[in-house]
Motif scaffolding. Sequence first.
Motif, PDB file in Angstrom:
ATOM      1  N   GLY A 335     -18.498  -4.378 -11.600  1.00 41.28           N
ATOM      2  CA  GLY A 335     -17.303  -5.168 -11.836  1.00 41.28           C
ATOM      3  C   GLY A 335     -16.305  -5.065 -10.685  1.00 41.28           C
ATOM      4  O   GLY A 335     -16.400  -4.175  -9.834  1.00 41.28           O
ATOM      5  N   THR A 336     -15.386  -6.021 -10.666  1.00 38.67           N
ATOM      6  CA  THR A 336     -14.363  -6.058  -9.614  1.00 38.67           C
ATOM      7  C   THR A 336     -12.981  -6.102 -10.238  1.00 38.67           C
ATOM      8  O   THR A 336     -12.714  -6.898 -11.135  1.00 38.67           O
ATOM      9  N   CYS A 500     -15.121   1.033  -9.559  1.00 42.59           N
ATOM     10  CA  CYS A 500     -15.452  -0.386  -9.459  1.00 42.59           C
ATOM     11  C   CYS A 500     -14.966  -0.907  -8.112  1.00 42.59           C
ATOM     12  O   CYS A 500     -14.280  -0.201  -7.374  1.00 42.59           O
ATOM     13  N   ILE A 501     -15.342  -2.121  -7.794  1.00 47.60           N
ATOM     14  CA  ILE A 501     -14.836  -2.775  -6.580  1.00 47.60           C
ATOM     15  C   ILE A 501     -13.342  -3.036  -6.768  1.00 47.60           C
ATOM     16  O   ILE A 501     -12.917  -3.507  -7.818  1.00 47.60           O
ATOM     17  N   ILE A 502     -12.552  -2.735  -5.758  1.00 50.25           N
ATOM     18  CA  ILE A 502     -11.121  -3.020  -5.803  1.00 50.25           C
ATOM     19  C   ILE A 502     -10.804  -4.026  -4.702  1.00 50.25           C
ATOM     20  O   ILE A 502     -11.120  -3.804  -3.527  1.00 50.25           O
ATOM     21  N   GLY A 503     -10.199  -5.139  -5.080  1.00 51.23           N
ATOM     22  CA  GLY A 503      -9.809  -6.157  -4.113  1.00 51.23           C
ATOM     23  C   GLY A 503      -8.316  -6.370  -4.141  1.00 51.23           C
ATOM     24  O   GLY A 503      -7.693  -6.354  -5.205  1.00 51.23           O
ATOM     25  N   GLY A 504      -7.748  -6.558  -2.977  1.00 52.93           N
ATOM     26  CA  GLY A 504      -6.322  -6.865  -2.846  1.00 52.93           C
ATOM     27  C   GLY A 504      -6.147  -7.562  -1.525  1.00 52.93           C
ATOM     28  O   GLY A 504      -6.875  -8.498  -1.184  1.00 52.93           O
ATOM     29  N   LEU A 540      -6.621   0.009   6.885  1.00 57.67           N
ATOM     30  CA  LEU A 540      -5.890   0.984   6.078  1.00 57.67           C
ATOM     31  C   LEU A 540      -4.582   0.403   5.555  1.00 57.67           C
ATOM     32  O   LEU A 540      -4.170   0.691   4.424  1.00 57.67           O
ATOM     33  N   SER A 541      -3.929  -0.422   6.362  1.00 55.31           N
ATOM     34  CA  SER A 541      -2.653  -1.016   5.939  1.00 55.31           C
ATOM     35  C   SER A 541      -2.827  -1.991   4.776  1.00 55.31           C
ATOM     36  O   SER A 541      -1.856  -2.317   4.083  1.00 55.31           O
ATOM     37  N   LYS A 542      -4.064  -2.471   4.560  1.00 50.72           N
ATOM     38  CA  LYS A 542      -4.335  -3.425   3.476  1.00 50.72           C
ATOM     39  C   LYS A 542      -4.778  -2.746   2.186  1.00 50.72           C
ATOM     40  O   LYS A 542      -4.908  -3.415   1.154  1.00 50.72           O
ATOM     41  N   MET A 543      -5.035  -1.446   2.234  1.00 53.20           N
ATOM     42  CA  MET A 543      -5.587  -0.788   1.057  1.00 53.20           C
ATOM     43  C   MET A 543      -4.586  -0.792  -0.091  1.00 53.20           C
ATOM     44  O   MET A 543      -3.411  -0.444   0.088  1.00 53.20           O
ATOM     45  N   PRO A 544      -5.055  -1.182  -1.290  1.00 49.24           N
ATOM     46  CA  PRO A 544      -4.154  -1.297  -2.437  1.00 49.24           C
ATOM     47  C   PRO A 544      -3.929   0.018  -3.182  1.00 49.24           C
ATOM     48  O   PRO A 544      -3.324   0.022  -4.247  1.00 49.24           O
ATOM     49  N   VAL A 545      -4.432   1.121  -2.637  1.00 51.45           N
ATOM     50  CA  VAL A 545      -4.253   2.430  -3.272  1.00 51.45           C
ATOM     51  C   VAL A 545      -3.727   3.414  -2.231  1.00 51.45           C
ATOM     52  O   VAL A 545      -3.866   3.213  -1.016  1.00 51.45           O
ATOM     53  N   ALA A 546      -3.128   4.479  -2.727  1.00 49.16           N
ATOM     54  CA  ALA A 546      -2.613   5.522  -1.835  1.00 49.16           C
ATOM     55  C   ALA A 546      -3.783   6.302  -1.238  1.00 49.16           C
ATOM     56  O   ALA A 546      -4.756   6.614  -1.931  1.00 49.16           O
ATOM     57  N   LEU A 547      -3.690   6.595   0.047  1.00 44.12           N
ATOM     58  CA  LEU A 547      -4.749   7.305   0.749  1.00 44.12           C
ATOM     59  C   LEU A 547      -4.205   8.604   1.322  1.00 44.12           C
ATOM     60  O   LEU A 547      -3.009   8.752   1.582  1.00 44.12           O
ATOM     61  N   SER A 548      -5.117   9.544   1.543  1.00 43.33           N
ATOM     62  CA  SER A 548      -4.699  10.861   2.017  1.00 43.33           C
ATOM     63  C   SER A 548      -4.371  10.838   3.513  1.00 43.33           C
ATOM     64  O   SER A 548      -4.865   9.989   4.260  1.00 43.33           O
ATOM     65  N   ALA A 549      -3.568  11.791   3.916  1.00 41.18           N
ATOM     66  CA  ALA A 549      -3.241  11.932   5.335  1.00 41.18           C
ATOM     67  C   ALA A 549      -4.482  12.308   6.132  1.00 41.18           C
ATOM     68  O   ALA A 549      -4.579  11.995   7.329  1.00 41.18           O
ATOM     69  N   ASP A 550      -5.452  12.965   5.466  1.00 38.83           N
ATOM     70  CA  ASP A 550      -6.673  13.368   6.173  1.00 38.83           C
ATOM     71  C   ASP A 550      -7.450  12.151   6.664  1.00 38.83           C
ATOM     72  O   ASP A 550      -8.049  12.187   7.751  1.00 38.83           O
ATOM     73  N   LEU A 551      -7.438  11.074   5.884  1.00 37.23           N
ATOM     74  CA  LEU A 551      -8.146   9.865   6.299  1.00 37.23           C
ATOM     75  C   LEU A 551      -7.457   9.236   7.505  1.00 37.23           C
ATOM     76  O   LEU A 551      -8.120   8.826   8.473  1.00 37.23           O
TER      77      LEU A 551
END
Length: 629
Positions: A335-336, A500-504, A540-551
């Motif tokens: 699912g998406t 699931c697939i996440i689109g934004g 990375l600027s388009k990601m709809p979720v918070a990401l870690s500083a390590d990434l």
Amino acid sequence: MSSTYPVLYPASLVTQANGFILSGTEHPVSATAESFFELDAWYSTFVSSCLQWKGKARYTIALNGTRFAMHLLLLRKYWQRSPSPCQRLHLVVFEEQPLSREDFVKMGARLFPGCLQEQVNQLASHWPCVLPGMHRIDLDGGRLTITLAYGEKRRMLKNIHASIDAYILADSCGPAVLAQESYGDWLRYASPQVCVISRVQDESLLRQALKTEGLVTGEASVSEEGKYLALQARSGRPMPVYRADQDRTALVIGGGLAGSGVAHALALRGWQVKVFDPAFAHGKSAGQQGHIAAALTPLVSIDDNFRSRLSRAGTLRAHARWRDFPASAIPARCGTLELSRHKGHAKDLTEAVKAMQFPGQWVRNVDPVEASALAGMHIDREGAYFSAGMLVNPEGLIRTLLDSEAIECLPARVAFLLRNEQTRQWELLGADGNVLARGHTVIVACGLQTLPLMQESGLMLQTRRSGEVVPAIPRLHSLHPMGGEVMHVPAGLVNGGPRCIIGGEGYFLPPVNNFCVMGSTYMHNQLVPCTSKKGQKSILSKMPVALSADLEKAVQNNEISGWAGMRAVMQGRLPVIGQLEHAEGVWIAAAYASHGLTWSSLAGDVIGARLEGEPVPLERDLLKAISPR
């Protein structure tokens, strides 16, 4: 804004002591075990002797939606029992208020005899969601197809692409329910030799409608009880001859998602196919080498425009064709989750889902809490969840599509096509002028190379009878490259990745082989796409979720790998699928843009159906929208 389609509502199945009533329709219909046996007797004594399918290559029957599930099972039964049945039987059903899968299963378990329950269950496993448009079910190895035309009946009768050999417009369980449509609407696409079964009381109307369509009535048969008749009619037109009647070999130029989808569809129909692509020198899926995952997600729009309808049709075809594919091709049917955004096609996403009122098992709006539960990570905005979203491995998919004894993959580059007027075949030539292959049917599916190939072959222009030279495929002139890259992020850097697939603004895919794909960039006219730190930062600027500083640190230190590829895009972002009017036997399947997974199976079945004389699983207005002309 109004929708292209009125909202499609399913029939309501009301339980009664002796069966069911299909209510919610203008004319409620009863369905009982007794009516099934009565219909079976009617087929045995009347209908089966009227159908002229004996010994034919194909036979297409159109049905009014009333009790059509009973008709489907009985037609299959009498076709299989026929001493000399047609090789391929195609059934076309027009239904304004279809049964949901759940109601079909409930009805089938109670009404149909035990000897048919296995067939009922098989049909139920293919039963489509209640969505407007064309749905196709393939049974008996493709020898039996069922095309379900869901939507306003008069509109769908005008929009079907088929040659109908027989119509069953009334049955012994009750009067025909023609409602607002007339016999003329039904007979619009009658074949030159046709049989129409209807009520005796409508004989004069039916004869007039046949006459209007240029058909001369001949023999008439009347049922034992004197209520129903079968009129045989013919016109002066010859019966259509399809390429499959003369030759079942095809040459496909291009071994990517477009070419492999067409080759697979033709191989399923018993064709011998040669596919040409220089990338085959490095493997069958070399063009997608290193592309570990991509997403198939349908579109939805508040006006249900051409792109949305084509996307829905393509997604449905992909699910039907890939249902038994291995995990190496389809890692997950997960699912998406498409999140609302401030611009682009999803700006009014939630409003579009509300307006279309599609079934919840196809798409439903979700709040941030449910979105977070579906994704397995925190989501801070609403969106829509598409259960049909599918995680695909492009390399594995292409290998699976081409894995057939009927498909030969040749590592060669086709430079141009040449028509041999003596043999009436097309010759595929390499850059050195040597002939690589000859054939009557050629499908050009080589992405961005489609335009130069057409130009080198002299097929971008045509000469009219007046001598005027005009553009033959003007839409194709806008074909141009769009480069793009994705990131392959170790799942450990993103807490295992989403469920699931996440689109934004961008997309974030569940893990495949411990890597999550994030994408994508869009670079118009980029001829040599490549991965870059700049591109990864953009993703990375388009990601709809918070990401870690390590990434982010890993990107800065050039520790993240990825993949880059090129899309062939045309103005309007619709694909080009169809036969060239000025070059008989040459077909194009190109300009898939970012939707190669969506168009692949659909294009294969559209082209395959046209070559075989099958009902086409796409409406006429959509076929026109994607035609080369």
